[in-house]
Each structure stands twice: as C-alpha cells, then as structure tokens.
Design an enzyme around this catalytic site. Structure first.
Site, PDB file in Angstrom:
ATOM      1  N   HIS A 149       0.855  -1.185   0.000  1.00 21.18           N
ATOM      2  CA  HIS A 149       0.000   0.000   0.000  1.00 21.18           C
ATOM      3  C   HIS A 149       0.893   1.237   0.000  1.00 21.18           C
ATOM      4  CE1 HIS A 149      -3.133  -2.773   1.994  1.00 21.18           C
ATOM      5  NE2 HIS A 149      -3.362  -2.675   0.690  1.00 21.18           N
ATOM      6  N   GLU A 182       1.380   3.775   2.851  1.00 18.33           N
ATOM      7  CA  GLU A 182       1.910   3.314   4.137  1.00 18.33           C
ATOM      8  C   GLU A 182       3.429   3.373   4.127  1.00 18.33           C
ATOM      9  OE1 GLU A 182      -1.989   0.412   4.581  1.00 18.33           O
ATOM     10  OE2 GLU A 182      -0.010  -0.499   4.362  1.00 18.33           O
ATOM     11  N   GLU A 238       1.697  -4.345  11.338  1.00 19.54           N
ATOM     12  CA  GLU A 238       1.041  -3.041  11.200  1.00 19.54           C
ATOM     13  C   GLU A 238       1.749  -2.029  12.081  1.00 19.54           C
ATOM     14  OE1 GLU A 238      -1.398  -2.227   9.226  1.00 19.54           O
ATOM     15  OE2 GLU A 238      -2.613  -4.014   8.786  1.00 19.54           O
TER      16      GLU A 238
HETATM   17 ZN    ZN Z   1      -1.735  -1.798   4.327  1.00 22.20          ZN
END
Ligand code: ZN
EC number: 3.4.17.24
Length: 1156
Positions: free
Chosen positions: A809, A812, A991
């Site tokens: 992504h 990010e 994350e």
């Molecule tokens: Zn992501």
C-alpha cells in the site's frame, strides 16, 4: 393487570416505582422480561378507555410506563398490540390544557416512538400537529409540558414519513423561529433545556435532504451562526454551541469539489489481457466505481465478528495451486544461494566478479522479463526503449550512472516551471556560489550519466542554486528567454558542458551543506531516480528525497488537542457560506494546468515529483488554503496520502491548510497525530529533518461532494495550521515520512556496497517488471559459508527461509521505514544479525507496489486494484509483483523450502502502536462463537512466539493489539493466502502506526523514522526465537544478550488493552449528531413533573421557577433517586396503607414463609 380498586393499584405502582428506582437498570430489565411493559400497557388501556378516566391513577401509571418503556426496546410494538399508542394520543388531545397530564402523555408518546411503525402510526393520526401546537413562544409557564412536547416531537421525527410531513407543513421554519425566540430569552436553565430540545428537533428533521434544504432556505445557518455568537459570549449558553455548530456543519449545502472530473489526474493505459483470456476487456472505470472494498474494510475494522471465517474446510484445507507446476522452475533464478559455488572463498579475491558470473545466466532471463513487460508499458509516452536493461539485474553493483539509458524522446518532455518564487532561498547561505554561476548554464537541468537527450531530472539543489543565479542573470542578460520556456527548446551542444557544471554545483552544495546521512548518498539517489518511470514523467526531485533525512534529535510528543477545536473550524467554514468578506477562492495550483498564474503574495504549491500527491490548491482566505488530493491512478477514490512542496511563505504567520477530500471516516489526526514538514532552509543549515508539525489539527466530515456526484457522497476535512519559521523557504508537507521507490533503489545500492562480500551473501535481483516498467527488487541476504567444505555448504543449502515483503500500500510509507531498519540490520556486523544470517536465508521484497509509490497513490496499483486483495489468483500481467512473489513462494514450497516466517509490512492509519495480525484456526472459531468443536483440533501455538517476544523486545510493539483471526474480507491478503496455501504457520501482517504509542516507553510520543527503523531491527531480533534448532549454542548466547526468552509463557502482557480510540472528549466532539436523550434525563423530567404536582393549581410561578432550576427539567442533571412518582404525601399514605395491611394479615416474607 387485574388490580381491583384504585388504592391497591396505586400501592402496587408505588411499590414498583420504589423497587425499580433503586439500584441499576437491571431491575427494570428484569421486570420487562417478566412482562412488566405489557402489564402497565394493559392497565393504561383499561384505565384510559373510560369516558372520564381517573387521573389520580392514570398519572402515576403513565409516569411509570415512560420510565419502564424507555428501557424496553420493543415498547412501541407492545403499545400498538395493546392499543395504547393511539389511546395515549387521544388522552393527550383531551388534556392539552392540562399541562401535567399532557406532559405525562407526551413522555409516553416519546417512548413509544422508538419504534418506527408506532411513530408513523402516531404521525398518521396527526400526532405531529397536536404536539406542535403545544410548543409556544417563550413563556415561563408549564415548562415541563413544553419540553415534553418538544422531546416527543423530536422522537416522532425518527421516521422518514414524519420528517416529510413536518417539512411539508412548514414546521422547520416554525422550529427555527421558536428557537430564535427561546434563545433570545434563554437566561435560565429551564429555557436552556428547551433550546436544547429544539436543536434536537432540528437535528432530526435535517437527517433528510428535504429537511436540510428547508433549514437552509429558511435561513437556519445564519440564524444559528448569529445565536452561536451570543452563546460564545455567555458562559451559561456555552452548551448550545456544540449542537448548533454540528447542525450548521451538517446543513451546509453540498458543494462539489472544484474539479472537472473525480478521476485521477494520472491515467495509465492498461495493457491488453494475455491471449489466454482474449474476451476479457478491462474496464478500470467500472471496477473502481463499483467496488467499495476499502470502505467496507475500514468500517469493519472494529467489528470483525460476522466477518470471521467459520468454514472449517476453508480454514484447514489447502486450495489447489493457482498455476501449473511447470511454471515454477523459472523461480530457480531467484534462489542463487542454492547454486552459488562460493569459489571466491578459496580464491579470496574479486568476490563481486565471481558472484556476477554465477548468476549471469539468469540476467538475460531477467532482461527478457522486463522487455516482455515493456511491450505493454510502451503504449504510453514514458515507456522505456526496447534495448533497456536495468542495473538492478546486475548483482555486481556497478554504479548505475554508467549504465546506458534508454528513455524515449517522449519521456524527455519537460514540464515548464516557473521558479521565480524561490529566488532568495540561498541568498544568505551560498553567496559565493551565486557569484560564480551564470544563470544560463545553471538553467539547463541535466541528467547525470545520460548520453542522449533524456528526461531531465532536476533537483532542488540545482534548482536552488540556479535561482540564486537568476538574480545576476537578470542583470546581465535581459533578453534571455523566460525560464519556463527554456526547457523545451534546448540544444544538445550545450549539454555536456552543463552537465559537468551541474555536477560541480551539486558537489559544491553537498560539500557546503550536506549532512552525513547514514546509508544515503544524494548522487546515487539522483542516478536511481533517473531510471524511475512515472506516469507524468517526473523531471523534478523533491529536495528531502534527494538530500536525505535524519531523525530529529528529540522525541516528538503527540499534539495536545485544543479544546473545541473542531467547532471553531466548522464555524470558520460556515462563515464562508454566509459572507464574502475576506473570501478569495482563487485556484493557485492545478496539477493539470501548469500555466496557472497566481497572485504574487499567495503560497506556491508543487507536487509533480515522485510520491507527490496534491491535485489542486485553492486560496480561500488570505492565509487559508483548501487542498484537493489526487485520487489513485486510474481511479476516482482512495485519497488520503499527500506530499507536496510549498513556498513563498511569510514567516511567523499561521497558515491554515484544509485537505478537503479525505475519505476515511476518522483519523489519528484527531488523536494527537501531526503531519510532517521538511524545510530546505533548515536542511541547508544542517538540520535535514522531517519534523511533526502543525497546530489546531482536526479531522471532520465536511460538506463537499464529488465533482460528478457519483458513488461517494461524503468527504472529510483534515485541517491543520502551520507557522513557517523562515521567509520564502521551500518546505515539503506530507501525510507521513515519505520513502520513494528511488530511495529504495539507492538504499539497496548503498547496502550492497557496504557489506563484506566474504561474509555476507547479498544479492539484489529483479523479481519482475511492473506495469510501468519499473523493476521490482528482490533481495537475498544470508551468511556466506565459512568454507566450501561439504559441511558448511550443506548447512547453507539447508537454512530455513524467511520472507519479508512490504509497501504493497503506497500510502503506508512507515512500512518502508521499518523495512529499511530490517535491511540495514540484516546487512550489519551486529552479532545478532550475523547469527540470523547464519541461521536463515532472507528473501526480501521491500516494495511490492513500486508504481503506486512512484505515482503517489494511496492504496492501489496503476490498475486501481488493491494489490493486497489479489493474492488468491493474481493476474500475471495486471498484478505482476504479487503473481511472482507468490510464484517464488510456490517454488520454495515445491523444493521443500517453505519459509518458516512470512511477514508483510504495513502501516495502520487508525490505530496506535505496532502489532501483528496472524492466522489461527482455533482463535477464529472461538471468537466467532462457532459451533464447531475445537477440542480435537490440533494447532501449533508457535504463531504466538514472535509477537510475544516482540512485546518484550520492541518498545513500540503491543501484544494486546495483535489478533490471529481469519476474516473472510481478508481472504485474499498476503498473510491469509501464504498461511493457507503455502502452509506457513507464522504468516503475519506487521502493522505500524502512523501516529504513535499509547503504551510502553514511547507512550504519548509520535513515532519517527528512528522508532520505525528500530521496529525493523527488533523484528529481526524476535526471529532468533525460531532458531532453536539451528546453531543452538551460539543462538542461546545471543538470546540472553538481547534478553529474548524462548519460553515466554502465555503471560498477561503488561500492556493494557485499549480500544482503537480512547473514549474521550474528542470522540463526543467528533460525533456528528446531538447526543440522544438518556434514561436518566427522562427520569429527571418525570420526577420533576411529580414534584411539581402540588404547585400546578397554585400558579405560583416564582416558586416553580426555583424548583425547575434545581433540575426538574435540567437536561444534563442526573437523577440519583428515580423513585419520585408520587407526591410526598401520597407516598406516605400508601406506605401507611401497606403497613396497615401488613399488620392486619399474615404477611409473606421474601422467602415465602408466612409470618405471624
Ligand atoms: Zn496496508
């Protein structure tokens, strides 16, 4: 239900009220579960039906019914069944002149209206009109009844039909006038409560479009704007501000974004489908319009319960591979460590040469791979020529400057730019240089290492010095063509001279101002960037990427949220609607219109560089700008990431920026997160830092809508205020620390140069080309064998694999910084790193979505697909990086080398801390409450080892934020597919927060690149915990060295669990609506009505005022004693009656024994 005489019934009601008033609502819920509501309704119908109802009985009955009914979700339906709804309305009609009775009826109607059908039934029988007529202009009489009427009116407005009816009858206008009147005289608490109730009505009625229109056309916004201003002056009226402002925010007329199209300014012609599926015509338009995956995902984030995968076969069985086995051997080339002969270990010379030789056979293959893709990408202007091959394919690490470049002429089209604004940036810092440079030579931006006319790559370093030269040039040569035109009609002859000149210019700047930034080399960056392919054909480098960044020396705290900041901002936005004073509304930057002229005193914006994202900037007021972000390429959504340059500022003036087309419904910007800023001037003065900056930050839903009005109807504003330190600086602002694709390429080159080839086997290869023709690097890191002896080579060939991927992504960027930490650590001489290299073969694919990163998209690849939803069956042409990453995994699987650990690095925009998502069958089934018996299920708990260790090792990591649930909506993500299809037990998504931590030593701090990189290091540390079998002793020593515990128990972590967002003032402020009436509020009103019973006939207004003020209608006052259904006297009497009865007969004690 069957009580006989009035007195007994009263006694029963009294007892019930006493019982229900004590303790919590549990008692009421218990009574409801035993048919209490029905009993009261029956009693009401029986009593109320008679021609002259007994109000001595009816009144307490209605009161109790309101209290109980408020807590009974099904009270409306029950009332309808009992025939009580219309009966109550009829009682109300008969008692409009009888304030106390009317109030009692109104509360019951309010409670009944919690059911849509009941509310509609009452509305259809003119309930709205009856009630509306009970709301008078300002008065001091019967405030209870008035407030009860307004609250009942609001309750009825919960249905569409009633709202329509209210709008068509002009009640919106009426309510506004009533509010104006009451507000003007609202000097006491009682009137204030009425104002609140009126605002609640207005909130309800403006849920509908028609209601909002009526509100606006009746001057609602202006009225609230004016009344709110008086509220702000009076402490007592403060509480009206928030609901008023929210009402204004909600009703501001929808304004389309000032764009000609919602589609991204960047479109990429998609390659045709492969021959195998000739009929499939890709229509990205359709896809992006229909799919709302991301939205769905975001909303699901909190409650994954019905999203949990409970199909045991899907959880346990491996699906068939997505491709035939014959396609797997091609990935052999990506495992050079398995065939490398390490001859240099014996020769101990020319290690790089030999490694080149060993893998040269696969280089051709790689080139072919890229060329195959070039066929597709050459359809657009910026495609590469067929002869190009990329330096990345060469493991020898030869400097890319010397590689031949193959840009097509189309790629050389330069965007003409006007840099007038920056003319003084270096005036104080590089005066000498200015004197030495002639503008004409500096003007020509050139590309190092390019031997033909190529895309000109400009850096701010060159730019800035040229600007400085500009002043002298203007004096010397007024006839020179304007700057903007020069780029296009350049000559080749001058080029060589210019090139060398620029080289020295950059050298000079770097010598003079350059900081020593570890693992960063500006020239290498520039060379890497020269080969990066972008849709718009970027020719400018953003200064921070070129120059480099060092984390600032100290920690950066989360920004304290200013009280009432949101309402202040919304108020300012409403002003725009009401007045034109000071409103400029001029477009000062448009990505699609470079010829735009803007006023000399406005800020200048620019975003046409790698990772840049800003589509348009509108100057709203003197120091306020609306910013519109560019949607993901080929798409019309996913706006969140921004990165742009701003200049021509005045120091020490607060500038307000509003990013007006954000899409996520909430943001960490509401919880202490700040955007990041990089000042060129600061960098040149030795502080090359991205710093968290900005005040008055908040994030809220706004009144903008898409330009074409399709699909998405809501946008959110991120607003922040920045006070620049320097005049006429050049600054960069971003959502998060940028990390470009070129930065990755340059970084890998630096790393490759940094490792000792005798010890570290570092190999960079091309996984595949992307849609735009950028090579996607794959890196192999492991330890060279100690010798070429059989035993050492055997150990090498049998090392388990660890695969780490990231940045699928593009928005990010934190994932890249974590990855940077991991890469640097794995290449370092740290003993833990050495041990890890000896224990494992690392396969890293640091950037799964290079094209997205380059073009500044937030979520998707160029085909407007979220690549992390393509893992089930990735398309080889449209999602090549995923297709080949999965191919490599299949290959490893097929040769018995399935990775021990797989982890995909991500960033999380709405949570704090760093955490892992993993996969567990048992936990998923438990959490889902599935009926599947998990007792017989065997599951290796090893998936928890790494997170447990990280909890101890990594300060930013929070074990309690981790989960191991398999969600259906995530079934096509890397983590789930690698776990399910490859059988990798330890398959994770890492994350990392965009904001900061709410636990551990970083609590209250925003993460910087230092902390993110540290996280990458700590992740490596945690991998030691899975090395038990390998090199046991050495590892054990290291384990104690880094305080790693192999035997971490299932301990209760020291981190306390927190929800996604803490419940705090902000959350209330963030909410878009009026808070609903609580049970306590209603109880308080009802009790007030009871208390005032004796006074009604007396008409002593003064006395009543006092009582009311003491909280009888006070909306916010909590009633601790609910039980005041009956006036004191009656209470006494019935208690006595009860006492007498008890004396008169054999009473029954609580446990059923007869007492004598
Ligand atoms: Zn992501």
């Amino acid at each position: 239900m069957n009580a006989g005489d009035v007195e007994s019934t009263l006694n029963i009601l009294n007892v019930l009220d006493e019982l229900l008033s004590a303790g919590t609502d549990h008692r009421i819920h218990y009574m409801i579960s035993k048919g209490g509501s029905e009993a009261l309704l029956t009693a009401l119908v029986n009593t109320g039906r008679s021609l002259s109802p007994n109000y001595t009985l009816l009144l307490p009955l209605l009161h109790l019914l309101a209290k109980v009914g408020h807590r009974d979700r099904r009270i409306g339906v029950k009332a309808e069944d009992a025939g009580a709804a219309l009966l109550t309305l009829s009682l109300l009609r008969h008692n409009v002149k009888h304030a106390r009775r009317a109030a009692a009826c109104l509360w019951v109607i309010q409670v009944f209206s919690s059911s849509v059908s009941t509310a509609n039934l009452i509305g259809a029988n003119h309930g709205l009109d009856v009630i509306y007529r009970l709301i008078p202009q300002y008065t001091t009489k019967h405030l209870h009844a008035i407030k009860a009427a307004i609250d009942a009116f609001a309750a009825l407005l919960c249905t569409k039909a009633n709202v329509c009816s209210a709008v068509s009858k002009g009640y919106v206008s009426g309510l506004l006038r009533l509010y104006e009147d009451w507000h003007a005289k609202a000097t006491q608490h009682a009137a204030l409560a009425i104002c609140h109730s009126l605002l609640r009505c207005l909130h309800k009625v403006t849920h509908s479009t028609a209601g909002r229109q009526a509100f606006v056309s009746q001057g609602g916004i202006r009225l609230l704007y004016v009344t709110t201003q008086t509220c702000l002056l009076s402490k007592g009226l403060e509480s009206l501000v928030e609901p008023s402002v929210q009402l204004m925010r909600k009703c501001l007329p929808k304004t389309p974004l000032p764009l000609t199209s919602d589609r991204s300014a960047y479109t990429f012609l998609m390659p045709g489908r492969p021959h195998a599926v000739p009929d499939m015509d890709v229509e990205p338009d359709e896809n992006s319009e229909e799919s709302d995956d991301e939205e769905a995902e975001d909303n699901k984030e909190a409650d994954f319960d019905d999203d949990l995968e409970t199909d045991l076969s899907k959880l346990r069985l491996r699906p068939d591979p997505d491709r035939p086995k014959e396609l797997l051997p091609q990935y052999n080339r990506l495992c050079p460590e398995l065939s490398h002969d390490f001859q240099d270990l014996d020769l101990s010379s020319e290690p790089e040469e030999s490694s080149t030789a060993s893998s040269s056979s696969s280089s051709d293959e790689e080139a072919a791979l890229l060329n195959g893709l070039r066929f597709h990408s050459s359809r657009r202007g910026g495609g590469r020529s067929a002869t190009s091959s990329d330096a990345c394919t060469s493991p020898s690490g030869s400097p890319s400057e010397t590689d031949p470049e193959g840009h097509t002429p189309a790629a050389a089209q330069l965007e003409a730019r006007d840099f007038h604004s920056h003319s003084s940036i270096l005036s104080t810092t590089d005066r000498e240089a200015r004197q030495e440079q002639s503008f004409a030579s500096l003007l020509r931006p050139s590309l190092l290492g390019a031997d033909t006319k190529t895309a000109q790559l400009e850096t701010r370093a060159v730019l800035l010095s040229s600007l400085e030269g500009r002043e002298s040039r203007e004096n010397q040569n007024q006839d020179e063509a304007p700057l903007g035109q020069r780029g296009e009609d350049e000559d080749d002859e001058e080029e060589d001279a210019d090139k060398s000149h620029h080289r020295t210019m950059i050298d000079r700047l770097l010598e003079r101002h350059g900081a020593c930034i570890p693992h960063h080399e500006p020239r290498l960056y520039r060379a890497a960037a020269a080969k990066t392919k972008s849709i718009p054909g970027f020719s400018i480098l953003a200064f921070p990427d070129f120059w480099g960044h060092l984390p600032p020396p100290g920690h950066e705290s989360m920004a304290p949220r200013k009280p009432n900041i949101q309402r202040q901002k919304v108020f300012e936005d409403a002003q725009r609607f009401l007045t034109t004073d000071g409103i400029i509304n001029q477009v000062v930057f448009d990505l699609e219109d470079s010829s735009l002229q803007c006023p000399s005193d406005s800020l200048r914006f620019f975003s046409k560089f790698e990772c840049g994202n800003l589509r348009k900037a509108v100057q709203v007021r003197r120091y306020e700008y609306d910013l519109i972000l560019n949607a993901d390429a080929n798409s019309s959504q996913h706006t969140q990431w921004f990165y742009f340059e701003v200049s021509n500022m005045v120091a020490d003036v607060p500038y307000r920026f509003n990013v007006i087309n954000c899409e996520k419904s909430n943001s960490q910007f509401n919880y202490g997160m700040q955007p990041v800023l990089y000042s060129v001037r600061e960098a040149l003065e030795g502080r090359p830092h991205w710093v968290r900056t900005g005040t008055e930050i908040c994030y809220f839903r706004n009144h903008f809508c898409p330009a074409r009005g399709r699909r998405r109807t809501t946008f959110y504003t991120l607003t922040f205020t920045i006070t620049f330190k320097h005049n006429e600086d050049v600054c960069y602002l971003a959502y998060h620390y940028p990390y470009t694709y070129s930065a990755l390429k340059a970084h890998l080159k630096v790393l490759q140069k940094s490792v000792d080839p005798a010890k570290v086997f570092f190999q960079q290869q091309v996984l595949c080309g992307t849609l735009a023709g950028n090579p996607c690097p794959v890196v192999t890191i492991t330890a060279c064998p100690a010798s070429r002896s059989w035993i050492d080579m055997h150990q090498l060939r049998n090392r388990p694999y660890i695969m780490l991927t990231g940045r699928v992504h593009p928005g990010e960027s934190n994932a890249s910084w974590v990855m940077k930490g991991t890469l640097e650590f794995l290449c370092s001489s740290d003993p833990v790193a050495q041990s890890l290299r000896e224990a494992f073969v690392f396969k890293l694919i640091p950037m799964l979505n290079p094209d997205g990163v380059v073009n500044g998209t937030n979520r998707c690849d160029l085909n407007s697909e979220d690549l992390n939803r393509q893992w089930c069956k990735p398309d080889p042409v449209l999602s090549p990086t995923i297709y080949h990453t999965k191919g490599l995994l299949y290959y490893l699987n097929s040769v018995g080398r399935t990775p021990l650990v797989f982890c995909d690095y991500h960033g999380h925009s709405r949570k704090k801390n760093v955490f892992l998502y993993g996969c567990s069958v048992k936990e998923t089934l438990w959490q889902s409450g599935s009926a599947v018996n998990t007792v017989g299920l065997k599951e290796d708990p090893g998936y928890r080892t790494i997170p447990k260790n990280l909890d101890r090792l990594a300060p930013a990591f929070s074990f309690n934020s981790c989960n191991y649930l398999v969600e259906k909506s995530r079934s096509a993500t890397a983590r789930v597919v690698v776990w399910r299809e490859m059988g990798v037990l330890r398959s994770y998504t890492l994350e990392s927060t965009h904001n900061g931590c709410d636990q551990g030593i970083y609590k209250g701090l925003q993460t910087g690149t230092r902390e993110l990189q540290e996280m990458g290091v700590k992740f490596c540390h945690s991998l030691l915990s899975v090395t038990k079998d390998v090199k046991g002793l050495y590892s054990q020593r290291l384990i104690s060295h880094i305080d790693l515990d192999h035997n971490v128990l299932d301990h209760k972590s020291h981190n306390c669990f927190e929800d996604d967002e803490p419940p705090c003032v902000e959350e209330i402020e963030y909410s878009a609506d009026c808070p609903a009436l609580t049970g306590a509020d209603l109880d308080s009103d009802i009790n007030g009505n009871t208390a005032s019973a004796d006074e009604e006939e007396e008409g002593d207004e003064g006395c009543r005022e006092v009582k009311h003020r003491r909280g009888s209608v006070g909306q916010s006052q909590q009633s601790s004693a609910k039980g005041r259904l009956f006036p004191h006297v009656m209470r006494q009497a019935s208690a006595e009656t009860l006492g007498e009865n008890r004396n008169a007969c054999n009473a029954v004690s609580v446990n059923g024994q007869v007492m004598s």
